[in-house]
Enzyme design. Structure first.
Site, PDB file in Angstrom:
ATOM      1  N   SER A  80     -79.666 -19.796  66.723  1.00  0.00           N
ATOM      2  CA  SER A  80     -80.266 -21.110  66.464  1.00  0.00           C
ATOM      3  C   SER A  80     -79.644 -22.198  67.334  1.00  0.00           C
ATOM      4  O   SER A  80     -80.299 -23.210  67.623  1.00  0.00           O
ATOM      5  CB  SER A  80     -80.121 -21.483  64.988  1.00  0.00           C
ATOM      6  N   GLU A 100    -101.516 -13.730  77.488  1.00  0.00           N
ATOM      7  CA  GLU A 100    -100.311 -13.049  77.003  1.00  0.00           C
ATOM      8  C   GLU A 100     -99.243 -14.059  76.594  1.00  0.00           C
ATOM      9  O   GLU A 100     -98.602 -13.930  75.542  1.00  0.00           O
ATOM     10  CB  GLU A 100     -99.771 -12.129  78.096  1.00  0.00           C
ATOM     11  N   ARG A 103     -99.372 -16.097  73.269  1.00  0.00           N
ATOM     12  CA  ARG A 103     -99.051 -15.398  72.029  1.00  0.00           C
ATOM     13  C   ARG A 103     -97.665 -15.783  71.525  1.00  0.00           C
ATOM     14  O   ARG A 103     -97.349 -15.569  70.359  1.00  0.00           O
ATOM     15  CB  ARG A 103     -99.149 -13.885  72.243  1.00  0.00           C
ATOM     16  N   HIS A 104     -96.847 -16.339  72.418  1.00  0.00           N
ATOM     17  CA  HIS A 104     -95.522 -16.816  72.018  1.00  0.00           C
ATOM     18  C   HIS A 104     -95.678 -18.241  71.497  1.00  0.00           C
ATOM     19  O   HIS A 104     -95.592 -19.212  72.247  1.00  0.00           O
ATOM     20  CB  HIS A 104     -94.559 -16.746  73.203  1.00  0.00           C
ATOM     21  N   ARG A 105     -95.899 -18.387  70.213  1.00  0.00           N
ATOM     22  CA  ARG A 105     -96.314 -19.662  69.636  1.00  0.00           C
ATOM     23  C   ARG A 105     -95.201 -20.700  69.609  1.00  0.00           C
ATOM     24  O   ARG A 105     -95.441 -21.871  69.311  1.00  0.00           O
ATOM     25  CB  ARG A 105     -96.848 -19.424  68.217  1.00  0.00           C
ATOM     26  N   ARG A 115    -113.373 -26.939  81.554  1.00  0.00           N
ATOM     27  CA  ARG A 115    -114.547 -27.776  81.304  1.00  0.00           C
ATOM     28  C   ARG A 115    -114.579 -28.971  82.247  1.00  0.00           C
ATOM     29  O   ARG A 115    -115.642 -29.403  82.685  1.00  0.00           O
ATOM     30  CB  ARG A 115    -114.564 -28.279  79.859  1.00  0.00           C
ATOM     31  N   ARG A 205     -90.831  -9.592  77.630  1.00  0.00           N
ATOM     32  CA  ARG A 205     -91.690  -9.412  78.808  1.00  0.00           C
ATOM     33  C   ARG A 205     -90.960  -8.871  80.028  1.00  0.00           C
ATOM     34  O   ARG A 205     -91.599  -8.379  80.962  1.00  0.00           O
ATOM     35  CB  ARG A 205     -92.349 -10.749  79.165  1.00  0.00           C
TER      36      ARG A 205
END
Length: 243
Positions: A80, A100, A103-105, A115, A205
């Site tokens: 921590s 990919e 996915r690591h939030r 857009r 990774r």
């Protein structure tokens, strides 16, 4: 693939000294960017850990040095303390890598909009596997993939123009047309994470079983993170993890 460290946490040495923590006088590397050469993340992690026990005076000789202290922290799994400092990267990689990485939030993202921005101007990223082939095979497959990309660009532009001609705003036309874009489309992004988060990403990774492009990215992230926080990443190997 491109990755560039653009921001990192800095400490206030005077403020830490006022609290009772003496900051190590690191010598900055002459070969690296002077803005990111003082190892503040390592110092901040040690300060945070020592605050828990008010051990700023470094009573244990075995952990008096920053490297030894953080090595002990890593061994205990008390990671921590690595959450207090962060690093921000500008990354150019394929849409596949973005999928990919998202996915690591615990990472924060700002990604180019498909857009509002014409993605055909951004280029593509070819799979690393192609560049391990015999030159004849490599050149042939590169030509095929680049030709496919050019064809898709033309289809994309046709769809955008057709929809725009029918009265749709450009952003809505691009929104619909992006459905045909390939995974190799370049997706520039700004990504921020604290060092505990980056450690998790790299340990997941930087592995021989990971997707080749994101493994390559993880290796480059590790290289640059070690320039600003070598002791925080001291346990991660120079070569990808294996089974």
């Amino acid at each position: 693939m491109k990755a560039k460290l653009i921001a990192a946490t800095e400490i206030d040495p005077g403020a830490l000294r006022d609290i009772g923590f003496e900051v190590d006088d690191f010598e900055e590397s002459k070969d690296e960017d002077p803005y990111f050469g003082d190892f503040d993340a390592d110092e901040l992690a040690e300060f945070a850990g020592r605050n828990c026990y008010r051990s700023f005076h470094r009573p244990n000789p075995a952990t008096a040095e920053n490297e030894d202290y953080l090595n002990h922290i890593i061994d205990l799994g008390h990671e921590s303390v690595f959450e207090h400092a962060s690093a921000t990267f500008y990354i150019e990689a394929s849409r596949s890598v973005l999928t990919e990485l998202e996915r690591h939030r615990h990472l924060s993202f700002s990604v180019v909009s498909q857009r509002y921005v014409d993605p055909t101007d951004l280029g593509i990223h070819l799979p690393p596997a192609l560049f391990k082939l015999h030159p004849d095979d490599r050149d042939d497959l590169v030509h095929i993939m680049e030709s496919v990309s050019s064809e898709i660009d033309a289809v994309y532009e046709h769809i955008v123009n057709r929809l725009a001609d029918r009265g749709l705003p450009r952003k809505q036309a691009r929104e619909a047309a992006r459905a045909v874009l390939p995974n190799m489309t370049n997706s520039p992004m700004v990504v921020t994470g604290n060092h505990r988060a980056w450690r998790y990403v790299i340990k997941a990774r930087w592995h021989e079983a990971a997707d080749a492009e994101i493994r390559e990215l993880a290796g480059e992230l590790l290289r640059q993170l070690r320039q600003i926080a070598p002791n925080t990443y001291q346990d991660i190997p120079d070569v990808p993890y294996s089974y």
